[in-house]
Design a protein around this motif. Structure first.
Motif, PDB file in Angstrom:
ATOM      1  N   ALA A 113       0.849  -1.193   0.000  1.00  0.00           N
ATOM      2  CA  ALA A 113       0.000   0.000   0.000  1.00  0.00           C
ATOM      3  C   ALA A 113       0.886   1.245   0.000  1.00  0.00           C
ATOM      4  O   ALA A 113       2.019   1.221   0.459  1.00  0.00           O
ATOM      5  N   GLN A 114       0.331   2.314  -0.528  1.00  0.00           N
ATOM      6  CA  GLN A 114       1.046   3.589  -0.558  1.00  0.00           C
ATOM      7  C   GLN A 114       1.304   4.061   0.875  1.00  0.00           C
ATOM      8  O   GLN A 114       0.405   4.024   1.713  1.00  0.00           O
ATOM      9  N   VAL A 115       2.520   4.500   1.151  1.00  0.00           N
ATOM     10  CA  VAL A 115       2.876   4.989   2.478  1.00  0.00           C
ATOM     11  C   VAL A 115       2.693   6.495   2.507  1.00  0.00           C
ATOM     12  O   VAL A 115       3.160   7.208   1.625  1.00  0.00           O
ATOM     13  N   ASN A 116       2.010   6.976   3.531  1.00  0.00           N
ATOM     14  CA  ASN A 116       1.861   8.404   3.744  1.00  0.00           C
ATOM     15  C   ASN A 116       3.068   8.841   4.580  1.00  0.00           C
ATOM     16  O   ASN A 116       3.072   8.694   5.804  1.00  0.00           O
ATOM     17  N   LEU A 117       4.095   9.338   3.904  1.00  0.00           N
ATOM     18  CA  LEU A 117       5.355   9.665   4.550  1.00  0.00           C
ATOM     19  C   LEU A 117       5.182  10.754   5.617  1.00  0.00           C
ATOM     20  O   LEU A 117       5.754  10.658   6.704  1.00  0.00           O
ATOM     21  N   LYS A 118       4.384  11.762   5.331  1.00  0.00           N
ATOM     22  CA  LYS A 118       4.160  12.828   6.306  1.00  0.00           C
ATOM     23  C   LYS A 118       3.536  12.261   7.582  1.00  0.00           C
ATOM     24  O   LYS A 118       3.978  12.579   8.693  1.00  0.00           O
ATOM     25  N   ALA A 119       2.545  11.423   7.436  1.00  0.00           N
ATOM     26  CA  ALA A 119       1.892  10.810   8.603  1.00  0.00           C
ATOM     27  C   ALA A 119       2.873   9.923   9.367  1.00  0.00           C
ATOM     28  O   ALA A 119       2.882   9.913  10.606  1.00  0.00           O
ATOM     29  N   ALA A 120       3.712   9.178   8.652  1.00  0.00           N
ATOM     30  CA  ALA A 120       4.693   8.303   9.300  1.00  0.00           C
ATOM     31  C   ALA A 120       5.716   9.121  10.085  1.00  0.00           C
ATOM     32  O   ALA A 120       6.120   8.735  11.190  1.00  0.00           O
ATOM     33  N   ILE A 121       6.128  10.270   9.550  1.00  0.00           N
ATOM     34  CA  ILE A 121       7.096  11.127  10.243  1.00  0.00           C
ATOM     35  C   ILE A 121       6.457  11.763  11.475  1.00  0.00           C
ATOM     36  O   ILE A 121       7.066  11.786  12.552  1.00  0.00           O
ATOM     37  N   ILE A 122       5.246  12.249  11.334  1.00  0.00           N
ATOM     38  CA  ILE A 122       4.543  12.837  12.485  1.00  0.00           C
ATOM     39  C   ILE A 122       4.352  11.771  13.568  1.00  0.00           C
ATOM     40  O   ILE A 122       4.622  12.015  14.755  1.00  0.00           O
ATOM     41  N   ALA A 123       3.907  10.598  13.169  1.00  0.00           N
ATOM     42  CA  ALA A 123       3.676   9.507  14.123  1.00  0.00           C
ATOM     43  C   ALA A 123       4.977   9.098  14.809  1.00  0.00           C
ATOM     44  O   ALA A 123       5.005   8.887  16.025  1.00  0.00           O
ATOM     45  N   GLY A 124       6.047   9.004  14.047  1.00  0.00           N
ATOM     46  CA  GLY A 124       7.339   8.625  14.619  1.00  0.00           C
ATOM     47  C   GLY A 124       7.893   9.683  15.553  1.00  0.00           C
ATOM     48  O   GLY A 124       8.509   9.361  16.580  1.00  0.00           O
ATOM     49  N   THR A 125       7.673  10.949  15.220  1.00  0.00           N
ATOM     50  CA  THR A 125       8.140  12.035  16.084  1.00  0.00           C
ATOM     51  C   THR A 125       7.410  11.993  17.425  1.00  0.00           C
ATOM     52  O   THR A 125       8.033  12.053  18.492  1.00  0.00           O
ATOM     53  N   ALA A 126       6.094  11.902  17.379  1.00  0.00           N
ATOM     54  CA  ALA A 126       5.311  11.827  18.623  1.00  0.00           C
ATOM     55  C   ALA A 126       5.707  10.595  19.432  1.00  0.00           C
ATOM     56  O   ALA A 126       5.894  10.677  20.656  1.00  0.00           O
ATOM     57  N   ALA A 127       5.850   9.471  18.767  1.00  0.00           N
ATOM     58  CA  ALA A 127       6.237   8.235  19.460  1.00  0.00           C
ATOM     59  C   ALA A 127       7.617   8.378  20.084  1.00  0.00           C
ATOM     60  O   ALA A 127       7.848   7.905  21.202  1.00  0.00           O
ATOM     61  N   GLY A 128       8.536   9.026  19.379  1.00  0.00           N
ATOM     62  CA  GLY A 128       9.895   9.205  19.900  1.00  0.00           C
ATOM     63  C   GLY A 128       9.927  10.049  21.160  1.00  0.00           C
ATOM     64  O   GLY A 128      10.692   9.770  22.089  1.00  0.00           O
TER      65      GLY A 128
END
Length: 166
Positions: free
Chosen positions: A3-18
């Motif tokens: 599936a297409q990856v939403n890079l912006k969402a993945a970066i936001i999610a990873g930042t919050a998780a970090g």
């Protein structure tokens, strides 16, 4: 087909998780301190910066909260590392799902091994693995597993919320 990856969402999610996982790791180290008080006089982030030429007056700079002196420079490095790996895990997990095995705990164990048993001892930032106490290995290994599991849970949930892809 992937599936297409939403890079912006993945970066936001990873930042919050970090950020959140960085708090979890700090809490973990309050319960199971990885280093003795003597070895923590200059902690690994401070030592690394000093090796790079940053003066001790900067690396040991503190702020005071509730009567406690807290090492803000160490926290910058700590949260920078945690957020970097949170983003890396969140993004890379879409392209290399194997890093998500065991909900990221094996990836966290790998990060611990790479940095605490390999890279930092090789750079003489921390003692060699054989010269580190068993308590340090225990705390750091389990702490890295809890840290990355937190990254997994939060980044996964937030990514799905941001993309409505549950």
């Amino acid at each position: 087909m992937m599936a297409q990856v939403n890079l912006k969402a993945a970066i936001i999610a990873g930042t919050a998780a970090g950020v959140v996982s960085g708090l979890v790791k700090l809490g973990w180290e309050n319960i199971l301190p990885p280093r003795t008080a003597a070895r923590n006089q200059t902690n690994p982030p401070q030592r690394l910066l000093e090796q790079a030429g940053v003066p001790a007056a900067v690396t040991h700079a503190t702020y005071t909260y509730s009567g406690e002196k807290l090492p803000w420079v160490s926290y910058l490095i700590h949260f920078g590392f945690s957020t970097t790996f949170g983003v890396l895990y969140s993004v890379a997990g879409h392209y290399a799902p194997s890093i998500r095995t065991a909900q990221g705990t094996l990836f966290g164990l790998g990060v611990w091994g790479a940095f605490h048993l390999g890279i930092m001892p090789a750079m003489q930032t921390v003692p060699s693995a054989k010269d580190q106490p068993a308590e340090e290995h225990f705390s750091e290994a389990l702490g890295h597993m809890a840290w990355m599991w937190t990254n997994h849970i939060i980044s996964d949930e937030l990514y799905h919320e941001l993309t409505n892809s549950k």
